[in-house]
Design a protein around this motif. Structure first.
Motif, short mmCIF file in Angstrom:
data_model
loop_
_atom_site.label_atom_id
_atom_site.label_comp_id
_atom_site.label_asym_id
_atom_site.label_seq_id
_atom_site.Cartn_x
_atom_site.Cartn_y
_atom_site.Cartn_z
N CYS A 22 -29.54 66.14 12.34
CA CYS A 22 -29.43 65.57 11.00
C CYS A 22 -30.73 65.91 10.29
CB CYS A 22 -29.26 64.05 11.12
SG CYS A 22 -29.06 63.21 9.53
N LYS A 25 -31.60 66.84 2.92
CA LYS A 25 -31.07 67.90 2.07
C LYS A 25 -32.16 68.56 1.23
CE LYS A 25 -26.39 66.08 1.52
NZ LYS A 25 -25.42 65.54 0.56
N THR A 36 -35.90 57.73 1.89
CA THR A 36 -35.09 57.98 3.08
C THR A 36 -35.97 57.92 4.33
OG1 THR A 36 -33.54 59.33 1.83
CG2 THR A 36 -33.56 59.64 4.22
N GLY A 82 -21.46 58.12 10.12
CA GLY A 82 -22.18 57.43 9.06
C GLY A 82 -23.68 57.32 9.29
N THR A 83 -24.18 57.79 10.43
CA THR A 83 -25.61 57.66 10.69
C THR A 83 -26.43 58.88 10.27
OG1 THR A 83 -25.39 58.40 12.99
CG2 THR A 83 -25.27 56.01 12.57
N CYS A 84 -25.78 59.83 9.59
CA CYS A 84 -26.49 60.98 9.03
C CYS A 84 -26.09 61.15 7.56
CB CYS A 84 -26.21 62.26 9.81
SG CYS A 84 -27.10 63.69 9.15
N ASP A 85 -26.18 60.09 6.81
CA ASP A 85 -25.85 60.18 5.39
C ASP A 85 -27.03 59.75 4.53
OD1 ASP A 85 -24.26 58.47 2.89
OD2 ASP A 85 -23.95 60.61 3.17
N GLY A 88 -26.53 59.88 0.89
CA GLY A 88 -26.34 61.25 0.41
C GLY A 88 -27.57 62.13 0.47
N THR A 91 -27.89 65.52 5.80
CA THR A 91 -26.68 66.25 6.16
C THR A 91 -26.80 66.76 7.60
OG1 THR A 91 -25.15 67.97 5.45
CG2 THR A 91 -27.49 68.51 5.33
#
Length: 131
Positions: A22, A25, A36, A82-85, A88, A91
């Motif tokens: 992961c 972005k 993040t 859902g643990t690599c969002d 947004g 990715t």
């Protein structure tokens, strides 16, 4: 028998190069990446390696530190959906983002069930292992 056990341990430890990571972005503001990074480190990621004296401190960029943190969180959560969002900002990557001094785990650190069972079985009963 001991040779058999040694061979089985070596086979269990032999790795493979595939994995899922992961990463943060591209094209996001440093403020978003920092948010993040802060969230991942506060929610259980192992952020020790990106501290100033850690092996993953350099390159000293928010993007690099963010990617290490979200990957650590993702792996610690077992690559769960859902643990690599991270709203947004992160990715999936099939390409290993590791670099010379900084390995990015491709899975949570654990001893495979087979290996742990073998070790418990064999070392708990030393007479069997060395007979």
């Amino acid at each position: 028998m001991a040779v058999f056990v040694l061979v089985m341990i070596l086979l269990a430890m032999a790795g493979h190069s595939s994995g899922t990571w992961c990463v943060c972005k591209e094209g996001l503001s440093e403020a978003m990446l920092q948010k993040t990074l802060d969230y991942a480190c506060g929610a259980g990621a192992d952020c020790g390696p990106i501290h100033q004296t850690g092996p993953c401190f350099n390159p000293n960029t928010v993007k690099s530190h963010c990617s290490y943190a979200v990957n650590s969180f993702f792996q610690k959560k077992g690559q769960s959906l859902g643990t690599c969002d991270f709203a947004g900002t992160a990715t999936f990557s099939a390409s290993d983002p590791s670099y010379t001094t900084c390995p990015f785990p491709a899975s949570a650190r654990y001893t495979p069930f087979f290996l742990s069972s073998l070790l418990i079985c064999c070392f708990a009963n030393k007479n069997w292992l060395w007979s």
